[in-house]
Design a protein around this motif. Structure first.
Motif, PDB file in Angstrom:
ATOM      1  N   MET A   1      57.116  49.445  49.223  1.00 50.11           N
ATOM      2  CA  MET A   1      56.650  48.403  50.129  1.00 50.11           C
ATOM      3  C   MET A   1      55.737  47.467  49.341  1.00 50.11           C
ATOM      4  O   MET A   1      54.899  47.916  48.584  1.00 50.11           O
ATOM      5  CB  MET A   1      55.889  49.040  51.291  1.00 50.11           C
ATOM      6  N   ARG A   2      55.956  46.186  49.532  1.00 48.36           N
ATOM      7  CA  ARG A   2      55.088  45.208  48.874  1.00 48.36           C
ATOM      8  C   ARG A   2      53.863  44.965  49.740  1.00 48.36           C
ATOM      9  O   ARG A   2      53.979  44.784  50.949  1.00 48.36           O
ATOM     10  CB  ARG A   2      55.832  43.895  48.651  1.00 48.36           C
ATOM     11  N   VAL A   3      52.694  44.962  49.093  1.00 48.09           N
ATOM     12  CA  VAL A   3      51.451  44.681  49.796  1.00 48.09           C
ATOM     13  C   VAL A   3      50.651  43.656  49.011  1.00 48.09           C
ATOM     14  O   VAL A   3      50.762  43.558  47.788  1.00 48.09           O
ATOM     15  CB  VAL A   3      50.594  45.951  50.022  1.00 48.09           C
ATOM     16  N   LEU A   4      49.864  42.891  49.734  1.00 46.28           N
ATOM     17  CA  LEU A   4      48.945  41.921  49.151  1.00 46.28           C
ATOM     18  C   LEU A   4      47.570  42.557  49.133  1.00 46.28           C
ATOM     19  O   LEU A   4      47.065  42.982  50.180  1.00 46.28           O
ATOM     20  CB  LEU A   4      48.921  40.646  49.996  1.00 46.28           C
ATOM     21  N   ILE A   5      46.962  42.630  47.969  1.00 45.50           N
ATOM     22  CA  ILE A   5      45.617  43.207  47.846  1.00 45.50           C
ATOM     23  C   ILE A   5      44.614  42.200  48.407  1.00 45.50           C
ATOM     24  O   ILE A   5      44.595  41.033  48.010  1.00 45.50           O
ATOM     25  CB  ILE A   5      45.307  43.554  46.373  1.00 45.50           C
ATOM     26  N   LEU A   6      43.786  42.656  49.333  1.00 40.44           N
ATOM     27  CA  LEU A   6      42.803  41.788  49.992  1.00 40.44           C
ATOM     28  C   LEU A   6      41.409  41.918  49.391  1.00 40.44           C
ATOM     29  O   LEU A   6      40.611  40.983  49.464  1.00 40.44           O
ATOM     30  CB  LEU A   6      42.731  42.118  51.486  1.00 40.44           C
ATOM     31  N   GLN A   7      41.103  43.093  48.857  1.00 38.79           N
ATOM     32  CA  GLN A   7      39.809  43.317  48.205  1.00 38.79           C
ATOM     33  C   GLN A   7      40.043  44.220  47.013  1.00 38.79           C
ATOM     34  O   GLN A   7      41.036  44.934  46.958  1.00 38.79           O
ATOM     35  CB  GLN A   7      38.812  43.935  49.168  1.00 38.79           C
ATOM     36  N   GLN A   8      39.151  44.145  46.029  1.00 32.85           N
ATOM     37  CA  GLN A   8      39.329  44.923  44.809  1.00 32.85           C
ATOM     38  C   GLN A   8      39.596  46.384  45.149  1.00 32.85           C
ATOM     39  O   GLN A   8      38.920  46.972  45.989  1.00 32.85           O
ATOM     40  CB  GLN A   8      38.100  44.808  43.927  1.00 32.85           C
ATOM     41  N   ALA A  12      46.097  54.068  40.676  1.00 32.62           N
ATOM     42  CA  ALA A  12      46.657  54.700  39.468  1.00 32.62           C
ATOM     43  C   ALA A  12      45.835  54.361  38.225  1.00 32.62           C
ATOM     44  O   ALA A  12      46.376  54.082  37.162  1.00 32.62           O
ATOM     45  CB  ALA A  12      48.111  54.314  39.292  1.00 32.62           C
ATOM     46  N   GLY A  13      44.521  54.332  38.381  1.00 32.94           N
ATOM     47  CA  GLY A  13      43.643  54.070  37.249  1.00 32.94           C
ATOM     48  C   GLY A  13      43.502  52.606  36.876  1.00 32.94           C
ATOM     49  O   GLY A  13      42.839  52.279  35.904  1.00 32.94           O
ATOM     50  N   GLN A  14      44.115  51.718  37.638  1.00 28.20           N
ATOM     51  CA  GLN A  14      44.026  50.284  37.374  1.00 28.20           C
ATOM     52  C   GLN A  14      43.252  49.617  38.493  1.00 28.20           C
ATOM     53  O   GLN A  14      43.441  49.942  39.662  1.00 28.20           O
ATOM     54  CB  GLN A  14      45.407  49.651  37.302  1.00 28.20           C
ATOM     55  N   MET A  15      42.396  48.671  38.141  1.00 28.57           N
ATOM     56  CA  MET A  15      41.687  47.898  39.143  1.00 28.57           C
ATOM     57  C   MET A  15      42.552  46.690  39.510  1.00 28.57           C
ATOM     58  O   MET A  15      43.039  45.978  38.639  1.00 28.57           O
ATOM     59  CB  MET A  15      40.333  47.422  38.615  1.00 28.57           C
ATOM     60  N   LEU A  16      42.757  46.512  40.802  1.00 33.05           N
ATOM     61  CA  LEU A  16      43.561  45.393  41.305  1.00 33.05           C
ATOM     62  C   LEU A  16      42.652  44.373  41.958  1.00 33.05           C
ATOM     63  O   LEU A  16      41.814  44.720  42.796  1.00 33.05           O
ATOM     64  CB  LEU A  16      44.594  45.901  42.307  1.00 33.05           C
ATOM     65  N   ALA A  17      42.829  43.127  41.600  1.00 29.17           N
ATOM     66  CA  ALA A  17      42.014  42.045  42.135  1.00 29.17           C
ATOM     67  C   ALA A  17      42.624  41.503  43.422  1.00 29.17           C
ATOM     68  O   ALA A  17      43.841  41.580  43.633  1.00 29.17           O
ATOM     69  CB  ALA A  17      41.911  40.923  41.105  1.00 29.17           C
ATOM     70  N   PRO A  18      41.797  40.937  44.297  1.00 33.78           N
ATOM     71  CA  PRO A  18      42.325  40.303  45.507  1.00 33.78           C
ATOM     72  C   PRO A  18      43.355  39.228  45.140  1.00 33.78           C
ATOM     73  O   PRO A  18      43.206  38.509  44.158  1.00 33.78           O
ATOM     74  CB  PRO A  18      41.085  39.669  46.143  1.00 33.78           C
ATOM     75  N   GLY A  19      44.433  39.161  45.933  1.00 35.31           N
ATOM     76  CA  GLY A  19      45.479  38.186  45.708  1.00 35.31           C
ATOM     77  C   GLY A  19      46.673  38.725  44.939  1.00 35.31           C
ATOM     78  O   GLY A  19      47.717  38.096  44.896  1.00 35.31           O
ATOM     79  N   VAL A  20      46.529  39.920  44.341  1.00 33.90           N
ATOM     80  CA  VAL A  20      47.619  40.524  43.580  1.00 33.90           C
ATOM     81  C   VAL A  20      48.610  41.151  44.559  1.00 33.90           C
ATOM     82  O   VAL A  20      48.210  41.763  45.548  1.00 33.90           O
ATOM     83  CB  VAL A  20      47.081  41.599  42.608  1.00 33.90           C
ATOM     84  N   VAL A  21      49.904  40.986  44.296  1.00 31.64           N
ATOM     85  CA  VAL A  21      50.959  41.614  45.089  1.00 31.64           C
ATOM     86  C   VAL A  21      51.491  42.790  44.289  1.00 31.64           C
ATOM     87  O   VAL A  21      51.821  42.635  43.110  1.00 31.64           O
ATOM     88  CB  VAL A  21      52.090  40.622  45.409  1.00 31.64           C
ATOM     89  N   VAL A  22      51.540  43.971  44.916  1.00 29.95           N
ATOM     90  CA  VAL A  22      52.050  45.169  44.249  1.00 29.95           C
ATOM     91  C   VAL A  22      53.122  45.820  45.113  1.00 29.95           C
ATOM     92  O   VAL A  22      53.137  45.663  46.330  1.00 29.95           O
ATOM     93  CB  VAL A  22      50.930  46.195  43.945  1.00 29.95           C
ATOM     94  N   ASP A  23      54.011  46.548  44.463  1.00 27.13           N
ATOM     95  CA  ASP A  23      55.060  47.302  45.136  1.00 27.13           C
ATOM     96  C   ASP A  23      54.684  48.775  45.010  1.00 27.13           C
ATOM     97  O   ASP A  23      54.633  49.299  43.888  1.00 27.13           O
ATOM     98  CB  ASP A  23      56.404  47.010  44.482  1.00 27.13           C
ATOM     99  N   VAL A  24      54.389  49.414  46.128  1.00 26.66           N
ATOM    100  CA  VAL A  24      53.945  50.807  46.129  1.00 26.66           C
ATOM    101  C   VAL A  24      54.760  51.612  47.134  1.00 26.66           C
ATOM    102  O   VAL A  24      55.450  51.048  47.985  1.00 26.66           O
ATOM    103  CB  VAL A  24      52.436  50.919  46.463  1.00 26.66           C
ATOM    104  N   ASP A  25      54.665  52.936  47.039  1.00 21.08           N
ATOM    105  CA  ASP A  25      55.363  53.780  48.010  1.00 21.08           C
ATOM    106  C   ASP A  25      54.707  53.637  49.385  1.00 21.08           C
ATOM    107  O   ASP A  25      53.595  53.112  49.509  1.00 21.08           O
ATOM    108  CB  ASP A  25      55.385  55.239  47.546  1.00 21.08           C
ATOM    109  N   ASP A  26      55.397  54.089  50.415  1.00 18.27           N
ATOM    110  CA  ASP A  26      54.926  53.906  51.789  1.00 18.27           C
ATOM    111  C   ASP A  26      53.574  54.569  52.048  1.00 18.27           C
ATOM    112  O   ASP A  26      52.724  54.007  52.745  1.00 18.27           O
ATOM    113  CB  ASP A  26      55.950  54.449  52.783  1.00 18.27           C
TER     114      ASP A  26
END
Length: 58
Positions: A1-8, A12-26
């Motif tokens: 499922m694709r999600v839009l990160i809203l807050q940091q 999986a050990g990586q920091m994701l910034a707001p605005g990043v789109v990631v594909d993750v399991d449900d």
């Protein structure tokens, strides 16, 4: 499922910034959404597709 990160968020050990789109399991998507860290962008991906890793913004 694709999600839009809203807050940091750490995933999986990586920091994701707001605005990043990631594909993750449900389950991960549900966890991020329930925590208020992401919003869903589409329906769950078929299980046969490999997960994509997000590139972090530096």
């Amino acid at each position: 499922m694709r999600v839009l990160i809203l807050q940091q968020a750490a995933l999986a050990g990586q920091m994701l910034a707001p605005g990043v789109v990631v594909d993750v399991d449900d389950a991960t998507a549900a966890w991020l959404i329930e925590a208020g860290a992401a919003q869903a962008l589409d329906q769950p991906a078929p299980e046969s597709q490999p997960r994509k890793r997000a590139k972090t913004q530096e």
